[in-house]
Each structure stands twice: as C-alpha cells, then as structure tokens.
Design a protein around this motif. Structure first.
Motif, PDB file in Angstrom:
ATOM      1  N   VAL A 450       0.882  -1.171   0.000  1.00  0.00           N
ATOM      2  CA  VAL A 450       0.000   0.000   0.000  1.00  0.00           C
ATOM      3  C   VAL A 450       0.920   1.221   0.000  1.00  0.00           C
ATOM      4  N   ASP A 451       0.823   2.032  -1.039  1.00  0.00           N
ATOM      5  CA  ASP A 451       1.763   3.149  -1.193  1.00  0.00           C
ATOM      6  C   ASP A 451       1.029   4.473  -1.062  1.00  0.00           C
ATOM      7  N   THR A 452       1.391   5.250  -0.026  1.00  0.00           N
ATOM      8  CA  THR A 452       0.748   6.560   0.169  1.00  0.00           C
ATOM      9  C   THR A 452       1.284   7.594  -0.821  1.00  0.00           C
ATOM     10  N   GLY A 453       2.454   7.305  -1.413  1.00  0.00           N
ATOM     11  CA  GLY A 453       3.030   8.246  -2.388  1.00  0.00           C
ATOM     12  C   GLY A 453       3.843   9.355  -1.760  1.00  0.00           C
ATOM     13  N   TYR A 454       4.097   9.253  -0.443  1.00  0.00           N
ATOM     14  CA  TYR A 454       4.879  10.306   0.229  1.00  0.00           C
ATOM     15  C   TYR A 454       6.174   9.757   0.812  1.00  0.00           C
ATOM     16  N   LYS A 455       7.122  10.665   0.958  1.00  0.00           N
ATOM     17  CA  LYS A 455       8.380  10.336   1.642  1.00  0.00           C
ATOM     18  C   LYS A 455       8.774  11.542   2.476  1.00  0.00           C
ATOM     19  N   LYS A 456       9.710  11.335   3.385  1.00  0.00           N
ATOM     20  CA  LYS A 456      10.326  12.482   4.077  1.00  0.00           C
ATOM     21  C   LYS A 456      11.720  12.617   3.515  1.00  0.00           C
ATOM     22  N   GLU A 457      12.072  13.832   3.185  1.00  0.00           N
ATOM     23  CA  GLU A 457      13.355  14.029   2.531  1.00  0.00           C
ATOM     24  C   GLU A 457      14.121  15.138   3.236  1.00  0.00           C
ATOM     25  N   GLU A 459      16.257  18.312   3.600  1.00  0.00           N
ATOM     26  CA  GLU A 459      16.434  19.502   2.779  1.00  0.00           C
ATOM     27  C   GLU A 459      17.422  20.401   3.502  1.00  0.00           C
ATOM     28  N   TYR A 460      18.402  20.837   2.815  1.00  0.00           N
ATOM     29  CA  TYR A 460      19.443  21.654   3.434  1.00  0.00           C
ATOM     30  C   TYR A 460      19.201  23.090   2.988  1.00  0.00           C
ATOM     31  N   ILE A 461      19.007  23.937   3.969  1.00  0.00           N
ATOM     32  CA  ILE A 461      18.749  25.330   3.599  1.00  0.00           C
ATOM     33  C   ILE A 461      20.001  26.145   3.881  1.00  0.00           C
ATOM     34  N   PHE A 462      20.561  26.737   2.837  1.00  0.00           N
ATOM     35  CA  PHE A 462      21.761  27.550   3.018  1.00  0.00           C
ATOM     36  C   PHE A 462      21.351  28.933   3.492  1.00  0.00           C
ATOM     37  N   ARG A 463      21.968  29.357   4.569  1.00  0.00           N
ATOM     38  CA  ARG A 463      21.718  30.718   5.041  1.00  0.00           C
ATOM     39  C   ARG A 463      23.054  31.287   5.461  1.00  0.00           C
ATOM     40  N   ARG A 464      23.276  32.522   5.127  1.00  0.00           N
ATOM     41  CA  ARG A 464      24.511  33.156   5.573  1.00  0.00           C
ATOM     42  C   ARG A 464      24.580  33.104   7.093  1.00  0.00           C
ATOM     43  N   SER A 465      23.393  33.156   7.692  1.00  0.00           N
ATOM     44  CA  SER A 465      23.335  33.173   9.157  1.00  0.00           C
ATOM     45  C   SER A 465      23.341  31.761   9.731  1.00  0.00           C
ATOM     46  N   GLY A 466      23.806  30.779   8.988  1.00  0.00           N
ATOM     47  CA  GLY A 466      23.855  29.391   9.498  1.00  0.00           C
ATOM     48  C   GLY A 466      22.869  28.519   8.761  1.00  0.00           C
ATOM     49  N   SER A 467      23.389  27.474   8.119  1.00  0.00           N
ATOM     50  CA  SER A 467      22.511  26.594   7.348  1.00  0.00           C
ATOM     51  C   SER A 467      21.752  25.652   8.273  1.00  0.00           C
ATOM     52  N   ILE A 468      20.592  25.232   7.831  1.00  0.00           N
ATOM     53  CA  ILE A 468      19.866  24.220   8.612  1.00  0.00           C
ATOM     54  C   ILE A 468      19.407  23.101   7.707  1.00  0.00           C
ATOM     55  N   GLU A 469      19.363  21.924   8.325  1.00  0.00           N
ATOM     56  CA  GLU A 469      18.920  20.743   7.593  1.00  0.00           C
ATOM     57  C   GLU A 469      17.579  20.347   8.192  1.00  0.00           C
ATOM     58  N   GLN A 470      16.596  20.135   7.351  1.00  0.00           N
ATOM     59  CA  GLN A 470      15.316  19.726   7.900  1.00  0.00           C
ATOM     60  C   GLN A 470      14.680  18.625   7.070  1.00  0.00           C
ATOM     61  N   LEU A 471      13.797  17.882   7.724  1.00  0.00           N
ATOM     62  CA  LEU A 471      13.082  16.820   7.022  1.00  0.00           C
ATOM     63  C   LEU A 471      11.762  17.375   6.538  1.00  0.00           C
ATOM     64  N   LYS A 472      11.464  17.169   5.248  1.00  0.00           N
ATOM     65  CA  LYS A 472      10.203  17.688   4.714  1.00  0.00           C
ATOM     66  C   LYS A 472       9.419  16.572   4.060  1.00  0.00           C
ATOM     67  N   ARG A 473       8.099  16.636   4.178  1.00  0.00           N
ATOM     68  CA  ARG A 473       7.287  15.627   3.498  1.00  0.00           C
ATOM     69  C   ARG A 473       7.117  16.021   2.044  1.00  0.00           C
ATOM     70  N   LYS A 474       7.350  15.037   1.152  1.00  0.00           N
ATOM     71  CA  LYS A 474       7.276  15.340  -0.276  1.00  0.00           C
ATOM     72  C   LYS A 474       6.639  14.193  -1.027  1.00  0.00           C
ATOM     73  N   GLU A 475       6.183  14.481  -2.247  1.00  0.00           N
ATOM     74  CA  GLU A 475       5.709  13.388  -3.102  1.00  0.00           C
ATOM     75  C   GLU A 475       6.907  12.613  -3.633  1.00  0.00           C
ATOM     76  N   ILE A 476       6.694  11.330  -3.848  1.00  0.00           N
ATOM     77  CA  ILE A 476       7.814  10.510  -4.326  1.00  0.00           C
ATOM     78  C   ILE A 476       7.965  10.659  -5.848  1.00  0.00           C
ATOM     79  N   SER A 477       9.019  10.064  -6.382  1.00  0.00           N
ATOM     80  CA  SER A 477       9.231  10.063  -7.833  1.00  0.00           C
ATOM     81  C   SER A 477       8.620   8.792  -8.432  1.00  0.00           C
ATOM     82  N   LYS A 478       8.534   8.754  -9.757  1.00  0.00           N
ATOM     83  CA  LYS A 478       8.038   7.539 -10.413  1.00  0.00           C
ATOM     84  C   LYS A 478       8.968   6.363 -10.094  1.00  0.00           C
ATOM     85  N   ALA A 479      10.269   6.634 -10.110  1.00  0.00           N
ATOM     86  CA  ALA A 479      11.228   5.550  -9.833  1.00  0.00           C
ATOM     87  C   ALA A 479      10.946   4.945  -8.462  1.00  0.00           C
ATOM     88  N   ALA A 480      10.689   5.813  -7.474  1.00  0.00           N
ATOM     89  CA  ALA A 480      10.423   5.312  -6.118  1.00  0.00           C
ATOM     90  C   ALA A 480       9.119   4.516  -6.089  1.00  0.00           C
TER      91      ALA A 480
END
Ligand SMILES: Nc1ncnc2c1ncn2[C@@H]1O[C@H](COP(=O)(O)OP(=O)(O)OP(=O)(O)O)[C@@H](O)[C@H]1O
Length: 811
Positions: A450-457, A459-480
């Motif tokens: 059963v495939d919901t079609g979502y993943k958590k990925e 995401e690295y956000i570059f900021r001059r004031s310090g980068s942050i890495e966060q997990l975001k919910r996204k739709e998957i690709s066809k390959a996935a």
C-alpha cells in the motif's frame, strides 16, 4: 470502513521507457507492472545451454568444497551468527557436519528457484559484457535477481573464472545504501551458497561486521566503502600504491554499486572516487605489463571492474559519467506478476486511507500474504500503527489476527529485524515502513503493498546566518513508486495499491533529486580531502554547487579538521578513524583530552543507537513523567541519558541470564525498563556501539577507561566541554527576553518539549539537532557556561558576537 476506489494501471517503469540506448537481455519477458499479464515462470526465455547447466551444478559442488575446506581455518569472529537471518539454514554457526549438511541441502533447494530468475537466465550475456568492459550499467526489473545472483555468478561461473584464473576467484564488494538490506542480502546469499555468513559471504555495516579472510563476496553499505577509500585499514591497505592518499582498494577486483538510482551522497561520491581509482589502476597495470611483471591477470595490481545496477536508474546519466561507450544492459522479466491500482479520487487523510486499505486486504478471505504499507516518516507510521492495532482489537473472535510492525531508520536494528521473524499462526503481518524498505529488500511473506506516495526528505537550507537541515514531506518520484511496487511479487503474485491517482502519478518526477544537491556535505567533503581530492574540482555526476561545498568547509574548519582549502589536519585524520560524523568524532577526541572518554563513549553510543532513550505509552503521561524525574540531571539531556544508561547497565549486570528473567533482589531489566519508561532496544544497541568505539579507541592507543569520576568526582563540565567541541555549530545563548539565539547563526531557537531543560532558563545551550515546525526546536539539549565559547578557536576572536552576556540574576 469505507473502501478506497482504485483503478488498474498499465503504465511502465520509467527506466524501461527511457530513450537511452539499452540492450535487452530477456526479450520475451514483460516489464513491471503487470495488470492482467500472462508472464509466468514457465515462459522465461532460457538462453542457456545444457552444457551451461552442468557448469552451474558444478559451481554448487565447488562451493560445497570451499565450505568444508574452511572448517579447520580460524575465523575472525567467534560469534559468526546474528539476529538477522532471513532464511534457513538459520544461525548455522556450528561447525558440525550435520549443520554443514543441512546448509548444503538448503542451498540445493534454493538453487532450483535461482535457476528460474530472469537474471540467472541471462547470465552468459551479462557476464561476458562485464568481462569485456571496465564498467557495465545494468537495469533489471525489481526482483529479477540482480543483488543476489550477480556476486555469486561473478565469483564462480566459468566465464568469470576463465578471466580470473587464480584459485580464489575475483574478490567482490557490493554496496547498498542502507544497512538492513546489506545484512539481509548477505544472509540470503550465504544460504544460497550453503555457507555461514562471515565466511565466503559477509557484510560490513557501520558498527557491525561479519567478514573473514575467506570472504569473497562482501555486502556493505556505501558509507563503509567510502570510509575505506579515505581511511585505509593499515593491515589491509596497499598504501604504497595509494596516489594522493586515495586507497586503490587493491584487494577488490569487482565493485558493484547497487541501487544507484537512489543517488545518495555516498552513491555519487563513490562513483566519482571509483572512476578515478579505476583509471589509476589501469595506468599502473599498463606500466606493470610494460615492465613484464606477468600481465594484469596475475600481476600485483589488477584492473578494477565496476558494475552500476538498479531497477530504476537513469542509464544515460551513468553512461555519460563513466563514458562506457556501451549500451546499458536491460534484464527484463520478473518471477511473479504484480497488479498495480491507483485511486480514482484524491485521498484526504492518507494515514487513515492506508490503514483502511490494509484492513480491507486483511478482511478479504481470498487475500493471502502480508502487507507492506509505505508512509513518509516515523510520526505517520506510529499513527498508522495505532489505528491498525485498534482495528485489530475489534476483529471478531476466531478471525485471523494482525501483527503490526513499524519500520523506520530511528528504530534500533533489533526492532527493525523483527520484520524477518515468522509471525504467530493464523496471523497476518502488516509492516508500516518508510522508504527504508523501498529498495533491495525481500521481506518474506509480503504480497501486498500500500503506497501513500509520500516520503520524508532531507532539505538543506543555506543561510549566511547558518545553514539548517530539515526533514520535509514530499511526493515521491516515479522511480520510487516502481521500487515500492517491486516489494510485492517476489515470492508469489502480488498487488500494489497506490493511494494516489494515475494523473498524479504521471506528474511525478521521473527520478529523485540527488542528495549532493540537498544535504550537508561535511562528512563526504572531509573524506574527499583525506583522499587528496579537491572537492571543488571533483568529478560529480551532478554538481552540488559551490555554496554547499563551502558550507561544509566552514563546519570542518571550525572543527579543526582542515588547515587549508584542501589540506586535512592531523586532527581531521584522527576524526576519520572513527565511524562517526565529524562533530561526533571531534567530541570523542576532545574527551580523551578532557579526561572523560568513558562517559563520552556512552553518550555517543546512545546518540548513534537510533531511537529515543525514553518511551511514551498512551494514557500514561503522568506515570512516565514521574518515572523519568528520578533520572533528570540538571545539566540536561545528555547527562540524563548517561544516568539512564548507567542504571540500565547495573540492572542488566545484576540480573540473572540475558536480562529476561528476574534477578534475586527484584525485577529483571526488561521489567525495569517498562516500569521506568525506558527504551531497552535503544540501550541494548548502544551497548554494541559502545563496545566497538571502545575497541577502536584501544586499537588507536587511547585509554577509554579514563573517567571524570576517577578525577573530578561528580563534575560534568569536562563532558559538556567535550560535547561543545563538536556541537559548537549547534549552540545558542540566552537573550534578555528568555529566548535563545544561535551562536553560529542568527536563528532564535526554542527548547523542545521533550527536553529535561524545557522549562528551565540556562545561560547557554548546545543540542544534537534542530527540528523545524512552526518554530525552530532544539532537541537533546544540554546547558553550558557561556564563557566556554570564547575558549573555542572559532569564536575566540569574536567573543562579543557569540556570547551576548546575560547575568545569572537576569534569568
Ligand atoms: N530473503 C529472501 N527471502 C526469500 N526470497 C528471497 C530473499 N531474498 C531474495 N529472494 C528471492 O530472490 C529474488 C531475487 O532477489 P534480488 O534481491 O536478487 O532481486 P533484485 O533484482 O536485486 O531486486 P531489487 O531491484 O528489488 O533489489 C526475489 O525476487 C525473491 O524471490
């Protein structure tokens, strides 16, 4: 329950319809997915001759001999078995003749199945292609036999043997993006070859290894191979041939990068580094041959062959990168049909819809087999598990039961390995997983996906004031989506229910974006520099961009790992000795200087164990909070976790037996964990990691036994100072309004409600990670003295900027 409306689809996996040149191996076989396809085992194109069959039978006989021959040899590991055996013969560590005999019989039984796999059917053409070329790209449908069959064929098929005339055959490494498939595949292939894991077939994953001198096929995670490239093992490296510190991996003849479509950080860095290693080895072989040292086949240095494999990779991209000048091989066909259906209408609540779909399957008496549900992340999984367990309790008496198993990366390995255990009688398993189960895995018993079609990925956000890495919910690709579909139809016909419409599927991207363009690169960049490579000039499949590389440089320089743009310091090299991320390795090294490695090794082991220290149980909030209160340490979560771990170890050691029975004076360790809301799986895993870190420290001449209690009594400052040496980028100081402001950035962060410091006001905090919801929340938090920041080289010159002084009286 309302059923979800689904329609069948006849779409093809993206890779099969790719415009890139492909050479089809098994022409008569159909591609996944199959709706009412007639492709069956009996229709497989058998392009092997009878003579070939005889050769294969012979191969089995020879592997038998090899196993028996190993009997008298001393093995590196006494305990050669493990808890992840996925198929019988199980745990066959005993050397007795009867277990060797049962292994042989099982291998013979499995051989009958192996012979039917499309990959096995096309073996001659595949092997010839590999033998005639430096690099081969193989696309084979999910379940066709790539990961299990190729290493075995390369090891002992006559076509390969004639190419590698030495008695031992070629040494093969096959990488996997994740540890669970690496271990599961090694177990399966060992069973197919009739041997014990750790002998002819072994595996190496972070914090766990089952290999010996006899190992000819080694399954490993990509990270382990990357580490080997950057940090050659002194006992095995051929450093005299290393160029620019790049380990040429001379002990391996063939390296297979499996599941290359995932494009993890390590996939891409490995491809770049191995391409270079291959080229250097080729030059050295040419020089060796010119000197008349006996030819490349028997000479000291041999050519390196590379194989890049997946069911869903973009062949054109890899062909161009490796300049193969050859068509990619397409192995078509699979053992069993998979019917794939999409919803006709969008799904409102995908967690509920997935639970419903799983229960619909369960309540259909014609549906036989276990269910694998794909969810984006652990929170969604726990919600879905809860729904399913509740629904399971409402099943009428006498009805088939359900066993619901969560599966995500943060669960300790023992909890993950449960998916390979046999369920109780008259019980269907429903496994609710993240994309950890998306590739490579054959989970025994699974017929439905059963495939919901979502993943958590990430995401690295570059900021001059310090980068942050966060997990975001996204739709998957066809390959996935095709990879997920491919988890069914491996042991029998299967069914995949996609909880998204056909139209939505058509709009999905073909492939996932490569991780190099969206992740923190510091670990990989340090390894590259250690290999003597300039990250700005390295050959990437897709360039990560200068900003991303520069951010990694900044972090590594702060950790003291680099002395120049491409120069690694002694400290940096020291950091690479341990299988830890750069910040954690730095903490460990600092602990030797600060006199607290004993405590820090325990803390790092808990952090790296995956999973939380405490567990929550519904409706027992108050009890949990009372139980936790006795462990709380004023300095925060790291010291609190250390206290829990130490108490756990004391109980464990005083319990009789392996911790399952009661000790004389009271309860056993499992009971103790339950009463105290402590996660014993996390802590048991931490013990294993601790043992490895201790062993490594000893190997590098460091005394891990040194402890603060032997020097300063109850003083936790050496421990906190050590933590700060690695986590300075994750630190924040209190402001007049009570908020915390990052020292290395300008974000305002809050202490996460799960922290013991949640309602406290302390001058400065350091934390393991930052999660982003409506605010930025610091998790696993400890307090420290603000002025310590000024002692750090990175902040020493700009003390004013980092430490906004707030007196204790103001807090
Ligand atoms: N642990 C296992 N238990 C039972 N059968 C297994 C197991 N592992 C593999 N198999 C069988 O061997 C077949 C081939 O598996 P293999 O992993 O080699 O396929 P693959 O082509 O690499 O698939 P994928 O692209 O999904 O990784 C499976 O379809 C299944 O029938």
């Amino acid at each position: 329950m309302v059923s979800t409306t689904l329609t069948p689809t006849t779409a093809k996996p993206s890779s099969s319809s790719s415009s890139s040149p492909l050479k089809v191996i098994s022409k008569s076989l159909s591609a996944v997915p199959v709706t009412s396809s007639t492709s069956k085992v009996s229709q497989f194109l058998d392009n092997s001759s009878d003579e070939d069959e005889e050769e294969e039978e012979d191969t089995i006989a020879r592997s038998k001999l090899r196993i028996n021959g190993d009997k008298t040899k001393k093995r590196k590991y006494d305990n050669i078995t493990n808890g992840h055996n996925t198929s019988s013969p199980k745990k066959s560590g005993a050397e007795g003749g009867s277990s060797a005999e049962s292994r042989r019989k099982e291998a013979e039984r499995l051989f009958q199945k192996r012979k039917e796999l499309p990959f096995y059917q096309g073996r001659r053409e595949i092997l010839e292609e590999i033998m005639n070329n430096d690099t081969t790209i193989i696309l084979g449908e999910t379940g066709c036999g790539k990961s299990t069959q190729l290493p075995q064929l390369l090891r002992s098929h006559p076509i390969s043997e004639s190419h590698y005339p030495t008695k031992k055959g070629p040494k093969i490494v096959i990488t996997q993006p994740r540890r669970l498939p690496a271990i599961a595949l090694a177990n399966r292939v060992a069973a197919e070859m009739g041997c014990v894991v750790g002998e002819e077939v072994g595996y190496s994953v972070r914090f766990e290894e089952m290999v010996s001198r006899e190992t000819g096929v080694r399954y490993c995670t990509e990270g382990v191979l990357m580490r080997e490239l950057a940090n050659p093992n002194p006992s095995t490296s051929s450093s005299k041939h290393d160029q620019q510190n790049l380990n040429l991996l001379l002990k391996y003849d063939i390296i297979i990068i499996d599941e290359a479509h995932e494009r993890t950080l390590n996939t891409d860095f490995l491809c770049g580094a191995l391409k270079k290693v291959q080229r250097i080895r080729k030059d050295l072989v040419a020089k060796q041959d010119a000197k008349g040292k006996g030819g490349s086949a028997t000479g000291e240095i041999r050519l390196l062959k590379l194989v890049i494999m997946s069911a869903t990779l973009d062949p054109g991209k890899f062909q161009r990168f490796f300049q193969t000048g050859r068509d990619a091989l397409l192995v078509k066909g699979r053992m069993y049909d998979v019917l794939t259906q999409h919803t006709t209408n969008p799904v409102d609540d995908f967690i509920e819809a997935a639970a419903r779909q799983a229960m619909n399957i369960h309540c259909n008496p014609n549906h036989d087999g276990d269910v694998l549900v794909f969810m984006p992340g652990s929170d969604e999984i726990e919600n879905c598990v809860e729904l399913l367990r509740r629904a399971g309790k409402q099943l009428p008496e006498g009805h088939k039961q359900i066993q619901v198993l969560p599966l995500y990366a943060a669960l300790p390995p023992t909890a993950q390995a449960k998916i390979f255990s046999t369920p109780p009688k008259n019980t269907r398993r429903v496994i609710v997983a993240t994309n950890i189960a998306e590739t490579s895995m054959t989970i025994p018993g699974v017929s439905f996906v059963v495939d919901t079609g979502y993943k958590k990925e990430k995401e690295y956000i570059f900021r001059r004031s310090g980068s942050i890495e966060q997990l975001k919910r996204k739709e998957i690709s066809k390959a996935a989506a095709w990879q997920r579909t491919g988890r069914a139809g491996r042991e029998r016909d299967g069914h995949c229910y996609r909880l998204f419409s056909k139209e939505l599927f058509e709009k999905m991207p073909e492939f996932d974006a490569p991780e190099v363009q969206r992740c923190n690169l510091s670990s990989a960049v340090l390894q590259l520099i250690a290999m003597g490579q300039n990250p700005f000039e390295f050959e990437y499949i897709d360039n990560p961009g200068r900003d991303n590389i520069a951010a990694a440089f900044q972090e590594l320089a702060g950790l003291g790992a680099l002395s120049g743009p491409t120069e690694i310091t002694e400290l940096g090299r020291e950091m690479l000795k341990y299988p830890l991320d750069p910040p954690h390795a730095r903490i460990l090294i600092a602990s030797f200087e600060n006199g607290c490695p004993n405590e820090i090794i325990d803390i790092l082991s808990i952090i790296n164990a995956g999973g939380t220290v405490f567990v929550d149980r519904p409706n027992e909030r108050e009890e949990a909070s009372n139980a936790r209160a006795k462990f709380v340490h004023r300095d925060g979560d790291h010291m609190t976790a250390l206290k829990v771990f130490r108490d756990f170890l004391e109980i464990k050691h005083s319990s009789s037996g392996p911790g399952l029975k009661n000790n004389k004076g009271g309860q056993g360790v499992v009971g103790w964990c339950k009463d105290n809301f402590v996660n014993h799986k996390t802590l048991n895993q931490a013990i294993k990691i601790r043992d490895q870190l201790r062993e490594l420290s000893t190997r590098y001449g460091k005394d891990w036994k040194v402890s603060t209690s032997s020097t300063n009594g109850d003083d936790s400052s050496p421990i906190l100072r050590s933590l700060l040496m690695g986590l300075f980028m994750n630190s924040a100081v209190i402001q007049a309004d009570g908020s915390y402001k990052q020292t290395a950035g300008s974000l305002t962060v809050k202490i996460h409600p799960s922290s013991v410091l949640m309602s406290k006001k302390v001058p400065a905090i350091l934390y393991d990670e930052l999660t982003v919801t409506s605010s930025f929340y610091a998790r696993n938090v400890s307090s420290f003295e603000q002025h310590w920041l000024t002692e750090l080289p990175i902040f020493a010159k700009s003390a004013k900027r980092v430490a906004v002084p707030v007196g204790k009286g103001q807090l």
